[in-house]
Scaffold this active site. Sequence first.
Site, PDB file in Angstrom:
ATOM      1  N   GLY A 183       0.811  -1.211   0.000  1.00 11.78           N
ATOM      2  CA  GLY A 183       0.000   0.000   0.000  1.00 11.78           C
ATOM      3  C   GLY A 183       0.846   1.263   0.000  1.00 11.78           C
ATOM      4  O   GLY A 183       2.014   1.251  -0.341  1.00 11.78           O
ATOM      5  N   SER A 184       0.273   2.389   0.359  1.00 14.77           N
ATOM      6  CA  SER A 184       0.931   3.674   0.513  1.00 14.77           C
ATOM      7  C   SER A 184       0.041   4.804   0.023  1.00 14.77           C
ATOM      8  O   SER A 184      -1.061   4.965   0.515  1.00 14.77           O
ATOM      9  CB  SER A 184       2.289   3.725  -0.175  1.00 14.77           C
ATOM     10  OG  SER A 184       2.974   4.870   0.258  1.00 14.77           O
TER      11      SER A 184
END
Length: 215
Positions: A183-184
Amino acid sequence: MNNTYPHPIIAREGWPYLGGIFIVTLIVQAAAGFGWAWPFWVLTLFVLQFFRDPARAVPTQANAILSPADGRIVAVEQVRDPYADRDSLKISVFMNVFNVHSNRAPVDGTVQQVQYFPGKFVNADLDKASLENERNAIVLRRADGQLVTSVQVAGLIARRILCYTKAGEVLTRGQRYGFIRFGSRVDVYLPLTARPRVTIGEKVSATLTVLAELD
């Protein structure tokens, strides 16, 4: 909606992990039985879920800016686009570890430039992550000349940005162009005339959600 979107259902970035844990699981089950193997089957299912990459129908509205990632809107604001050197509307999508991690083109366009920047790995939910963290930016030019910048930003856990496009290539809306493991965040910089269709806190889906509309 355009449903043509050929790709594997499981992201290719996950194939080595899935193959490895699947083989280990089979070995454990053959050697010790299901009683010992069931935790490995659970782990296999987790890896399968983690690297899922479902097909997405692509909206056909000509002026729609599509979300490049699954996640939650954390910013809708006017800022300076440092990659295209212009004032812009920025819409940011925060991706957690449970979201699909593929990144997709928000518009049809020609890649004008691809820029990689080394940086920190602070929590991607914070505004400062946009300019301080490791990131990779692509600037797309639409057929009408308008620019759209899409920036993959690393985070506290996500420290592996993958980008598969280069300057001169043509991307179509919804086309898979990158991946961020664990993710991020993805920041999208738009012309100031763009009309946002999302609000902070709203959950969005890559390709399916229209972030904004261009004039």
